[in-house]
Design a protein around this motif. Structure first.
Motif, PDB file in Angstrom:
ATOM      1  N   VAL A   1       0.825  -1.217   0.000  1.00 20.64           N
ATOM      2  CA  VAL A   1       0.000   0.000   0.000  1.00 20.64           C
ATOM      3  C   VAL A   1       0.860   1.268   0.000  1.00 20.64           C
ATOM      4  N   TYR A   2       2.137   1.136  -0.299  1.00 17.33           N
ATOM      5  CA  TYR A   2       3.070   2.267  -0.220  1.00 17.33           C
ATOM      6  C   TYR A   2       2.613   3.455  -1.063  1.00 17.33           C
ATOM      7  N   TRP A   3       2.210   3.220  -2.313  1.00 17.53           N
ATOM      8  CA  TRP A   3       1.862   4.344  -3.193  1.00 17.53           C
ATOM      9  C   TRP A   3       0.640   5.090  -2.674  1.00 17.53           C
ATOM     10  N   ALA A   4      -0.328   4.383  -2.126  1.00 17.45           N
ATOM     11  CA  ALA A   4      -1.502   5.051  -1.558  1.00 17.45           C
ATOM     12  C   ALA A   4      -1.105   5.869  -0.332  1.00 17.45           C
ATOM     13  N   LEU A   5      -0.228   5.323   0.492  1.00 17.75           N
ATOM     14  CA  LEU A   5       0.244   6.052   1.671  1.00 17.75           C
ATOM     15  C   LEU A   5       1.103   7.243   1.267  1.00 17.75           C
ATOM     16  N   HIS A   6       1.857   7.090   0.202  1.00 19.84           N
ATOM     17  CA  HIS A   6       2.761   8.151  -0.269  1.00 19.84           C
ATOM     18  C   HIS A   6       1.972   9.392  -0.677  1.00 19.84           C
ATOM     19  N   VAL A   7       0.818   9.196  -1.298  1.00 24.43           N
ATOM     20  CA  VAL A   7      -0.018  10.326  -1.712  1.00 24.43           C
ATOM     21  C   VAL A   7      -0.435  11.154  -0.503  1.00 24.43           C
ATOM     22  N   GLY A   8      -0.761  10.493   0.601  1.00 23.85           N
ATOM     23  CA  GLY A   8      -1.185  11.193   1.812  1.00 23.85           C
ATOM     24  C   GLY A   8      -0.032  11.572   2.725  1.00 23.85           C
ATOM     25  N   HIS A   9       1.210  11.357   2.280  1.00 17.27           N
ATOM     26  CA  HIS A   9       2.405  11.654   3.089  1.00 17.27           C
ATOM     27  C   HIS A   9       2.388  10.889   4.410  1.00 17.27           C
ATOM     28  N   TRP A  10       1.936   9.632   4.365  1.00 16.73           N
ATOM     29  CA  TRP A  10       1.870   8.787   5.555  1.00 16.73           C
ATOM     30  C   TRP A  10       2.909   7.686   5.517  1.00 16.73           C
ATOM     31  N   VAL A  11       4.031   7.934   4.878  1.00 16.79           N
ATOM     32  CA  VAL A  11       5.066   6.912   4.744  1.00 16.79           C
ATOM     33  C   VAL A  11       6.123   7.093   5.831  1.00 16.79           C
ATOM     34  N   LEU A  12       6.957   6.079   5.987  1.00 16.83           N
ATOM     35  CA  LEU A  12       8.057   6.174   6.945  1.00 16.83           C
ATOM     36  C   LEU A  12       8.995   7.302   6.535  1.00 16.83           C
ATOM     37  N   PRO A  13       9.713   7.896   7.476  1.00 17.89           N
ATOM     38  CA  PRO A  13      10.615   8.992   7.125  1.00 17.89           C
ATOM     39  C   PRO A  13      11.735   8.515   6.201  1.00 17.89           C
ATOM     40  N   PRO A  14      12.264   9.438   5.373  1.00 18.69           N
ATOM     41  CA  PRO A  14      13.361   9.069   4.472  1.00 18.69           C
ATOM     42  C   PRO A  14      14.616   8.638   5.233  1.00 18.69           C
ATOM     43  N   CYS A  15      15.541   8.090   4.500  1.00 21.06           N
ATOM     44  CA  CYS A  15      16.773   7.535   5.054  1.00 21.06           C
ATOM     45  C   CYS A  15      17.617   8.595   5.770  1.00 21.06           C
ATOM     46  N   PRO A  16      17.928   8.396   7.055  1.00 14.35           N
ATOM     47  CA  PRO A  16      18.770   9.368   7.766  1.00 14.35           C
ATOM     48  C   PRO A  16      20.199   9.399   7.232  1.00 14.35           C
ATOM     49  N   PHE A  17      20.703   8.273   6.736  1.00 11.90           N
ATOM     50  CA  PHE A  17      22.051   8.229   6.156  1.00 11.90           C
ATOM     51  C   PHE A  17      22.146   9.199   4.987  1.00 11.90           C
ATOM     52  N   PHE A  18      21.121   9.231   4.137  1.00 10.12           N
ATOM     53  CA  PHE A  18      21.102  10.126   2.988  1.00 10.12           C
ATOM     54  C   PHE A  18      21.098  11.585   3.436  1.00 10.12           C
ATOM     55  N   TYR A  19      20.295  11.889   4.476  1.00 13.81           N
ATOM     56  CA  TYR A  19      20.248  13.260   4.973  1.00 13.81           C
ATOM     57  C   TYR A  19      21.577  13.705   5.570  1.00 13.81           C
ATOM     58  N   LEU A  20      22.270  12.800   6.246  1.00 16.71           N
ATOM     59  CA  LEU A  20      23.535  13.162   6.881  1.00 16.71           C
ATOM     60  C   LEU A  20      24.692  13.268   5.897  1.00 16.71           C
ATOM     61  N   THR A  21      24.729  12.379   4.909  1.00 13.36           N
ATOM     62  CA  THR A  21      25.891  12.313   4.004  1.00 13.36           C
ATOM     63  C   THR A  21      25.631  12.848   2.603  1.00 13.36           C
ATOM     64  N   GLY A  22      24.368  12.884   2.195  1.00 10.63           N
ATOM     65  CA  GLY A  22      24.052  13.278   0.828  1.00 10.63           C
ATOM     66  C   GLY A  22      24.216  12.135  -0.166  1.00 10.63           C
ATOM     67  N   HIS A  23      24.544  10.962   0.322  1.00 10.58           N
ATOM     68  CA  HIS A  23      24.728   9.781  -0.529  1.00 10.58           C
ATOM     69  C   HIS A  23      23.704   8.717  -0.118  1.00 10.58           C
ATOM     70  N   PRO A  24      23.229   7.932  -1.082  1.00  6.54           N
ATOM     71  CA  PRO A  24      22.285   6.866  -0.723  1.00  6.54           C
ATOM     72  C   PRO A  24      22.964   5.788   0.109  1.00  6.54           C
ATOM     73  N   CYS A  25      22.224   5.224   1.051  1.00  8.24           N
ATOM     74  CA  CYS A  25      22.747   4.125   1.870  1.00  8.24           C
ATOM     75  C   CYS A  25      22.642   2.822   1.065  1.00  8.24           C
ATOM     76  N   PRO A  26      23.202   1.726   1.551  1.00 10.82           N
ATOM     77  CA  PRO A  26      23.135   0.466   0.802  1.00 10.82           C
ATOM     78  C   PRO A  26      21.709  -0.051   0.590  1.00 10.82           C
ATOM     79  N   PHE A  27      20.737   0.478   1.314  1.00 11.58           N
ATOM     80  CA  PHE A  27      19.368  -0.013   1.186  1.00 11.58           C
ATOM     81  C   PHE A  27      18.400   1.045   0.653  1.00 11.58           C
ATOM     82  N   CYS A  28      18.919   2.220   0.265  1.00  9.24           N
ATOM     83  CA  CYS A  28      18.053   3.268  -0.285  1.00  9.24           C
ATOM     84  C   CYS A  28      17.358   2.751  -1.547  1.00  9.24           C
ATOM     85  N   GLY A  29      16.074   3.005  -1.624  1.00 10.71           N
ATOM     86  CA  GLY A  29      15.278   2.561  -2.762  1.00 10.71           C
ATOM     87  C   GLY A  29      14.594   1.232  -2.536  1.00 10.71           C
TER      88      GLY A  29
END
Length: 136
Positions: free
Chosen positions: A28-56
């Protein structure tokens, strides 16, 4: 498969519960994504600017539910294999619980090291492909 002890049953229930919750969330991710009810984005990406090994990984699983393997691989190269493994894991664990059996891995320390090396190598390769293909 063997007869489970109390600890094995708890492990199996925890694994199947976690896998079912994860698969349900990605379904149900896409339905939740429309309402902005998804889990927060990757903290590794926010801290480093690079995707983590599990991003995506979440979006990769969501695309697999739609049967879109190309986008799934583009977002996370190991996504389709992990999705298939999750579905097989749920079915296998459920079959074990119904039959009163439990799955157990009886590896030697050397075999566990080889499994660890194999997993680290595949995750590293997937991460490298993700960084090169998707960039920063």
């Amino acid at each position: 498969m063997s007869r489970p002890g109390a600890g094995d049953r708890l492990r199996d229930i925890s694994l199947i519960g976690g896998l079912v919750l994860w698969l349900a969330y990605t379904r149900v991710y896409w339905a939740l994504h429309v309402g902005h009810w998804v889990l927060p984005p990757c903290p590794f990406f926010y801290l480093t600017g690079h995707p983590c090994p599990f991003c995506g990984g979440t979006r990769s699983f969501a695309y697999m539910w739609e049967g879109d393997i190309a986008n799934s691989v583009r977002l996370y190269p190991l996504g389709p294999a992990l999705f298939a493994g999750s579905v097989v894991g749920v079915v296998g664990l459920a079959a074990g619980m119904v039959s009163g059996r439990s799955w157990s891995l009886d590896f030697s320390p050397r075999q566990w090291r080889l499994v660890g090396i194999w997993v680290v190598a595949w995750v590293g390769l997937s991460w490298a492909v993700t960084v090169v293909v998707r960039g920063n």
